[in-house]
Design a protein around this motif. Structure first.
Motif, short mmCIF file in Angstrom:
data_model
loop_
_atom_site.label_atom_id
_atom_site.label_comp_id
_atom_site.label_asym_id
_atom_site.label_seq_id
_atom_site.Cartn_x
_atom_site.Cartn_y
_atom_site.Cartn_z
N MET A 1 -10.73 15.63 -13.86
CA MET A 1 -11.18 14.67 -12.84
C MET A 1 -9.96 14.11 -12.10
O MET A 1 -8.91 13.90 -12.70
CB MET A 1 -11.93 13.52 -13.50
N MET A 2 -10.11 13.90 -10.83
CA MET A 2 -9.03 13.31 -10.05
C MET A 2 -8.96 11.82 -10.31
O MET A 2 -9.98 11.14 -10.34
CB MET A 2 -9.24 13.58 -8.56
N ARG A 3 -7.77 11.32 -10.54
CA ARG A 3 -7.57 9.89 -10.74
C ARG A 3 -7.37 9.24 -9.38
O ARG A 3 -6.55 9.70 -8.58
CB ARG A 3 -6.37 9.64 -11.66
N THR A 4 -8.12 8.17 -9.13
CA THR A 4 -8.09 7.52 -7.82
C THR A 4 -7.73 6.05 -7.95
O THR A 4 -8.05 5.40 -8.94
CB THR A 4 -9.45 7.64 -7.12
N ALA A 5 -7.08 5.55 -6.91
CA ALA A 5 -6.71 4.13 -6.87
C ALA A 5 -6.90 3.61 -5.45
O ALA A 5 -6.74 4.35 -4.48
CB ALA A 5 -5.26 3.93 -7.31
N ALA A 6 -7.21 2.34 -5.37
CA ALA A 6 -7.20 1.64 -4.08
C ALA A 6 -5.99 0.72 -4.09
O ALA A 6 -5.69 0.07 -5.10
CB ALA A 6 -8.47 0.82 -3.90
N VAL A 7 -5.29 0.69 -2.99
CA VAL A 7 -4.13 -0.19 -2.83
C VAL A 7 -4.44 -1.12 -1.66
O VAL A 7 -4.66 -0.68 -0.54
CB VAL A 7 -2.84 0.60 -2.54
N ILE A 8 -4.46 -2.41 -1.96
CA ILE A 8 -4.71 -3.44 -0.95
C ILE A 8 -3.37 -4.06 -0.58
O ILE A 8 -2.71 -4.65 -1.45
CB ILE A 8 -5.68 -4.53 -1.47
N LEU A 9 -2.97 -3.93 0.67
CA LEU A 9 -1.69 -4.47 1.13
C LEU A 9 -1.89 -5.91 1.59
O LEU A 9 -2.53 -6.15 2.62
CB LEU A 9 -1.14 -3.60 2.25
N ALA A 10 -1.35 -6.86 0.83
CA ALA A 10 -1.58 -8.29 1.09
C ALA A 10 -0.29 -9.09 0.96
O ALA A 10 -0.27 -10.17 0.39
CB ALA A 10 -2.65 -8.81 0.14
N ALA A 11 0.79 -8.57 1.49
CA ALA A 11 2.09 -9.23 1.33
C ALA A 11 2.59 -9.92 2.59
O ALA A 11 3.60 -10.61 2.55
CB ALA A 11 3.13 -8.20 0.86
N GLY A 12 1.90 -9.76 3.70
CA GLY A 12 2.41 -10.22 4.98
C GLY A 12 2.45 -11.71 5.21
O GLY A 12 1.92 -12.51 4.43
N LEU A 13 3.08 -12.08 6.31
CA LEU A 13 3.30 -13.48 6.67
C LEU A 13 2.21 -14.07 7.56
O LEU A 13 2.19 -15.27 7.78
CB LEU A 13 4.64 -13.62 7.41
N SER A 14 1.35 -13.25 8.13
CA SER A 14 0.33 -13.72 9.07
C SER A 14 0.97 -14.46 10.25
O SER A 14 0.52 -15.53 10.65
CB SER A 14 -0.68 -14.63 8.37
N ARG A 15 1.99 -13.89 10.82
CA ARG A 15 2.75 -14.53 11.90
C ARG A 15 1.89 -14.90 13.11
O ARG A 15 2.04 -15.97 13.68
CB ARG A 15 3.89 -13.62 12.35
N ARG A 16 0.99 -14.02 13.52
CA ARG A 16 0.19 -14.30 14.71
C ARG A 16 -0.75 -15.48 14.49
O ARG A 16 -0.99 -16.26 15.40
CB ARG A 16 -0.61 -13.06 15.12
N LEU A 17 -1.29 -15.61 13.29
CA LEU A 17 -2.20 -16.72 12.99
C LEU A 17 -1.43 -18.03 12.87
O LEU A 17 -1.95 -19.09 13.18
CB LEU A 17 -2.98 -16.43 11.70
#
Length: 109
Positions: free
Chosen positions: A3-19
């Motif tokens: 079986m193929m091993r799968t992962a989700a990677v959530i990128l949540a490191a940013g600064l939110s500069r525009r907001l």
């Protein structure tokens, strides 16, 4: 056939500069944004869900403490999204497929 091993990677490191302040300080219907983002990934058959944190590390850790996710801190978050991808690569060594998703996109199903 293995079986193929799968992962989700959530990128949540940013600064939110525009907001002007972190998106991870927001909630939708009383639910933290990061929880809204991660929730759908917990409902599908994945071997692992990884969240890359950075600027708002403490908020991410707090809001995801009760979930079965691995939080990886990117100390180089000021360098941008590429640094977040680089920081998670060692955690994907045993994974065949990795799905990357942006941590500030809570309404994607």
């Amino acid at each position: 056939m293995a079986m193929m091993r799968t992962a989700a990677v959530i990128l949540a490191a940013g600064l939110s500069r525009r907001l002007g302040y972190s998106k991870f300080r927001l909630s939708i219907d009383g639910v933290p944004v990061i929880e809204k983002v991660v929730g759908p990934f917990l409902d599908i058959p994945l071997d692992r869900v990884i969240v890359v944190s950075g600027y708002d590390r403490e908020i991410i850790d707090r809001d995801l403490a009760r979930f079965d996710v691995q939080v990886v801190f990117n100390p180089d978050y000021l360098e941008g999204m590429g640094a977040s991808v680089r920081s998670v690569l060692p955690f994907l060594a045993d994974v065949d497929v990795a799905l990357f998703h942006l941590g500030d996109k809570p309404c994607v199903s």
